[in-house]
Enzyme design. Structure first.
Site, PDB file in Angstrom:
ATOM      1  N   CYS A 198       0.799  -1.222   0.000  1.00  0.00           N
ATOM      2  CA  CYS A 198       0.000   0.000   0.000  1.00  0.00           C
ATOM      3  C   CYS A 198       0.836   1.279   0.000  1.00  0.00           C
ATOM      4  O   CYS A 198       0.301   2.352  -0.252  1.00  0.00           O
ATOM      5  CB  CYS A 198      -0.927   0.006   1.216  1.00  0.00           C
ATOM      6  SG  CYS A 198      -2.096  -1.370   1.245  1.00  0.00           S
ATOM      7  N   HIS A 277      12.383   0.921   5.438  1.00  0.00           N
ATOM      8  CA  HIS A 277      12.149  -0.496   5.115  1.00  0.00           C
ATOM      9  C   HIS A 277      12.656  -1.360   6.266  1.00  0.00           C
ATOM     10  O   HIS A 277      13.836  -1.348   6.589  1.00  0.00           O
ATOM     11  CB  HIS A 277      12.901  -0.856   3.830  1.00  0.00           C
ATOM     12  CG  HIS A 277      12.355  -2.059   3.121  1.00  0.00           C
ATOM     13  ND1 HIS A 277      12.111  -3.254   3.751  1.00  0.00           N
ATOM     14  CD2 HIS A 277      11.993  -2.236   1.820  1.00  0.00           C
ATOM     15  CE1 HIS A 277      11.644  -4.116   2.875  1.00  0.00           C
ATOM     16  NE2 HIS A 277      11.551  -3.533   1.700  1.00  0.00           N
ATOM     17  N   HIS A 362      -1.674  19.794   7.303  1.00  0.00           N
ATOM     18  CA  HIS A 362      -2.573  18.716   6.869  1.00  0.00           C
ATOM     19  C   HIS A 362      -1.873  17.364   6.941  1.00  0.00           C
ATOM     20  O   HIS A 362      -0.685  17.253   6.607  1.00  0.00           O
ATOM     21  CB  HIS A 362      -3.067  18.973   5.442  1.00  0.00           C
ATOM     22  CG  HIS A 362      -3.619  20.350   5.240  1.00  0.00           C
ATOM     23  ND1 HIS A 362      -4.849  20.739   5.717  1.00  0.00           N
ATOM     24  CD2 HIS A 362      -3.083  21.447   4.630  1.00  0.00           C
ATOM     25  CE1 HIS A 362      -5.060  22.004   5.400  1.00  0.00           C
ATOM     26  NE2 HIS A 362      -4.005  22.458   4.742  1.00  0.00           N
ATOM     27  N   HIS A 366      -2.697   6.998   5.333  1.00  0.00           N
ATOM     28  CA  HIS A 366      -3.198   5.832   4.603  1.00  0.00           C
ATOM     29  C   HIS A 366      -4.394   5.217   5.317  1.00  0.00           C
ATOM     30  O   HIS A 366      -4.382   5.040   6.542  1.00  0.00           O
ATOM     31  CB  HIS A 366      -2.071   4.810   4.467  1.00  0.00           C
ATOM     32  CG  HIS A 366      -2.510   3.467   4.000  1.00  0.00           C
ATOM     33  ND1 HIS A 366      -3.267   3.277   2.867  1.00  0.00           N
ATOM     34  CD2 HIS A 366      -2.290   2.226   4.523  1.00  0.00           C
ATOM     35  CE1 HIS A 366      -3.499   1.981   2.707  1.00  0.00           C
ATOM     36  NE2 HIS A 366      -2.920   1.327   3.693  1.00  0.00           N
ATOM     37  N   ASN A 399     -10.282   1.053   1.960  1.00  0.00           N
ATOM     38  CA  ASN A 399      -8.827   1.008   1.760  1.00  0.00           C
ATOM     39  C   ASN A 399      -8.551   0.800   0.268  1.00  0.00           C
ATOM     40  O   ASN A 399      -8.672  -0.308  -0.244  1.00  0.00           O
ATOM     41  CB  ASN A 399      -8.221  -0.124   2.589  1.00  0.00           C
ATOM     42  CG  ASN A 399      -6.708  -0.209   2.440  1.00  0.00           C
ATOM     43  OD1 ASN A 399      -6.102   0.514   1.650  1.00  0.00           O
ATOM     44  ND2 ASN A 399      -6.086  -1.082   3.215  1.00  0.00           N
TER      45      ASN A 399
END
Length: 468
Positions: A198, A277, A362, A366, A399
């Site tokens: 995502c 990561h 702002h 996700h 989603n």
């Protein structure tokens, strides 16, 4: 005259004046120093240093000209009750699996107007490559068409195309699909990112940024989507059924430019991208995993119980890196002082959480799920107004994977919240496990009356109460 006493502001006026300056300077130095090889070498070293400094200073700014989010047709609307009824009648799920999905849906933060492919509303669901391709073509071409209309761009003006989709990876690729449909010139630089989850939408933005740094006067088209048909799970493993409940149809097309004159018509300027990561750690790597279920016949996406811990771990590492670039000095000092105090004096001391509200107007978070949003709101200390765009996007669109942060930003625009110089923070999570963030600065006020996006005809109905 020493070179360090010469005025430098005029050097950056243009490439030609700068090169003329270097040429004149080199000629003068050769005349006076030709008898002294050491001085000549020193002169050349200084020139190399100046050129290197100049090129770094002249690195291209990246502008977001505009973006578009796809809004599916009303025939794809799937209420929570319809979702459960379709699953029940499909004949694939046991009664306890239906009850489990019903429980997940009740806590999802969804409304009753999210979208699924029409192929999944059939009984039984029509899962096949043809329908998957049909779904992706509708989303990608719909988003690109809207973007071209908004920007008045021609496809021949685009030099770079980047697509990303985690699950659906046909041959030819999705980027080739775009090239074929729009008959884009053969010199196009095309890339397709797959299997990156995502947060791949922001990875695609980062790739576009890197390419635009070395390809002057160029436009990059980034298309982010996910395919619901090919990711649909038809088994009874609970960890794999969750993805059926959460993912919905959506996609976004983004036009980026490195042309300085585009700053006048662009919406945003890209300030930072930070990619984190945590795939080197097994518990993070295995938190989202595509594999066969216990039957060894049906493939699905398994979401482990460690998912929230992995997300928190990755977010913490990401904001520590980003904080160095965006936080005020006082906030950084508060964080470092408590970190040192905890390490050397009091192991039970709570580490200070920097106030990122002082850096951004702002927050585009996700729409991974209500639990994710609750945790991020708590960690960052966001108000209900600040988390509202993400909650409403989850409620209205579900989603939509890598494109979700663009639906969130579109909500902010439709509400008339974006003003010139506002700073926007996009936060996305994905398998691997990754946390990627992007920081944008608004170059102008965004007039909601003139904006056309998926929220335009219904934004007056939001926000709604999603506390239940």
């Amino acid at each position: 005259m020493s070179i360090f006493t010469m005025p430098f502001p005029f050097i950056a006026q243009s490439n030609s004046s700068f090169l003329s300056f270097i040429g004149d300077f080199l000629n003068i130095q050769i005349l006076f120093m030709s008898s002294n090889i050491n001085s000549l070498l020193l002169c050349c070293s200084l020139i190399v240093s100046i050129v290197t400094f100049y090129l770094k200073k002249c690195s291209k700014n990246i502008y977001l000209v505009d973006f578009a989010c796809y809004k599916p047709f009303s025939t794809s609307i799937c209420s929570k009750d319809l979702f459960i009824e379709t699953s029940r009648c499909g004949g694939h799920f046991k009664d306890e699996s239906i009850d489990f999905q019903k429980k997940i849906m009740s806590r999802s933060g969804f409304g009753d107007k999210t979208y699924v492919p029409e192929s999944l509303l059939e009984i039984p669901a029509n899962i096949c490559t043809f329908e998957a391709r049909k779904e992706t073509e509708s989303v990608i071409f719909g988003a690109i068409d809207d973007l071209l209309l908004k920007t008045k761009m021609k496809v021949d003006d685009i030099q770079i195309v980047i697509t990303n989709c985690c699950i659906f990876n046909p041959t030819p690729s999705l980027s080739a699909m775009v090239v074929n449909h729009y008959k884009i010139k053969h010199q196009i630089l095309s890339y397709n990112l797959s299997g990156m989850g995502c947060s791949a939408g922001l990875i695609a933005i980062d790739l576009a940024k890197q390419l635009l740094q070395v390809h002057p006067n160029s436009y990059a088209l980034v298309v982010s989507t996910e395919n619901i048909n090919s990711g649909w799970y038809l088994g009874n493993n609970r960890s794999m059924l969750v993805s059926n409940c959460l993912f919905r149809v959506g996609g976004a097309a983004i036009l980026l430019s490195n042309i300085s004159s585009d700053s006048h018509r662009s919406k945003y300027h890209l300030k930072h991208i930070v990619r984190t990561h945590k795939g080197s750690q097994d518990n993070c790597y295995n938190s989202i995993l595509q594999q066969e279920d216990e039957t060894n016949k049906i493939t699905g996406i398994s979401l482990s119980k460690n998912l929230m811990n992995a997300a928190g771990f990755a977010l913490k590492a990401n904001i520590m890196t980003l904080g160095k670039s965006v936080l005020p000095l006082l906030e950084q000092l508060k964080y470092v002082s408590t970190l040192l105090a905890k390490k050397y004096f009091n192991n039970k001391m709570k580490i200070y959480t920097p106030d990122f509200k002082s850096c951004f107007e702002h927050f585009c978070i996700h729409t991974g799920g209500k639990a994710v949003q609750d945790e991020i709101q708590k960690v960052l200390g966001l108000s209900d107004w600040q988390i509202e765009p993400s909650r409403m996007t989850l409620y209205r669109y579900g989603n939509t994977s890598s494109s979700s942060v663009w639906y969130v930003l579109a909500y902010c625009e439709a509400k008339g919240r974006i003003r010139k110089s506002d700073r926007i923070w996009q936060i996305a999570f994905g398998s691997g496990f990754k946390c990627n963030t992007a920081v944008w600065c608004a170059l102008r006020n965004v007039d909601p009356i003139k904006e056309i996006n998926p929220w335009s005809d219904e934004v007056q109905d939001f926000p709604v109460n999603v506390s239940k």
